[in-house]
Design an enzyme around this catalytic site. Structure first.
Site, PDB file in Angstrom:
ATOM      1  N   HIS A 138       0.895  -1.161  -0.048  1.00 18.31           N
ATOM      2  CA  HIS A 138      -0.018  -0.179  -0.020  1.00 18.31           C
ATOM      3  C   HIS A 138       0.927   1.261  -0.068  1.00 18.31           C
ATOM      4  CE1 HIS A 138       0.960   1.075   4.226  1.00 18.31           C
ATOM      5  NE2 HIS A 138       1.022  -0.223   4.293  1.00 18.31           N
ATOM      6  N   HIS A 147      12.626  -0.412 -12.774  1.00 20.68           N
ATOM      7  CA  HIS A 147      12.566  -1.831 -13.171  1.00 20.68           C
ATOM      8  C   HIS A 147      12.421  -2.535 -11.795  1.00 20.68           C
ATOM      9  CE1 HIS A 147      13.866  -6.027 -14.735  1.00 20.68           C
ATOM     10  NE2 HIS A 147      12.496  -6.062 -14.276  1.00 20.68           N
TER      11      HIS A 147
END
Length: 210
Positions: A138, A147
């Site tokens: 979250h 990446h």
């Protein structure tokens, strides 16, 4: 998501993963571009070098950035920026098995691979890869051209700066701030903030020289 015929930019291993997702979703693939013609196991047509894309009007196609990232995201970023300046748009691709919260915000050209989990109120910048089985908890923020490699785990409220590469299997605890253009080696455990342009590796992760 792709709503027009697509051209794949690149033909390496990352391209294969993206092509399979597109075929699963029954998207129309016009072909791929690369410096030279190479074998393509999906029998996707070779269109020519990247400059061939400029023969297509930007409003008629969408692009898929299939340039992978092992240690740096610079080549991916350069491809994205070049074609964006020419007016082209990049597809956002999400594997059907990925779990993405309805409250997550995905930038243009984001690629979310099989088994990845994107939890509530995550924000992911343009042209970023969330690779196989990565877990983003979250309230994380991940910048453009990053990446997050396979198997990474980011706990809640982690911030990742633009152009950062986080190696396979890395774990990052909650509330960590990672700067721009950072490289984190595979299997690292990140317990402290990391400044811009650093290379770190280990458990716990420590700065390493070139």
């Amino acid at each position: 998501m792709c709503s027009k015929p697509v051209i794949i930019v690149g033909n390496g291993g990352h391209a294969r993963v993206l092509i399979e997702i597109l075929l699963m979703q029954k998207k129309q693939i016009l072909g791929y571009t690369a410096p030279t013609e190479e074998q393509n196991p999906y029998h996707i047509a070779y269109l020519g070098t990247d400059e061939t894309i400029l023969q297509y009007e930007p409003e008629t196609i969408e692009l898929v950035n299939a340039i992978g990232s092992i240690f740096t995201t610079k080549m991916r970023a350069n491809i994205f920026t070049f074609f964006k300046l020419k007016g082209y748009r990049f597809c956002t691709i999400v594997h059907p098995s990925a779990i993405v919260s309805n409250t997550a915000v995905l930038g243009e050209g984001v690629q979310i691979m099989a088994g990845a989990i994107i939890q509530p109120f995550v924000r992911i910048g343009d042209n970023t890869i969330i690779n196989t089985s990565a877990s983003i908890d979250h309230d994380c923020y991940i910048g453009d051209h990053c990446h997050i490699a396979p198997g990474c785990v980011l706990s809640g409220s982690v911030t990742v700066g633009k152009g950062t590469h986080i190696g396979t299997g890395t774990n990052i605890i909650q509330n960590i701030e990672i700067g721009k253009n950072v490289i984190i080696g595979a299997g690292s455990l990140v317990l402290r903030n990391i400044y811009d342009d650093k290379k770190v590796y280990g458990s716990p992760a420590k700065e390493v020289s070139e």
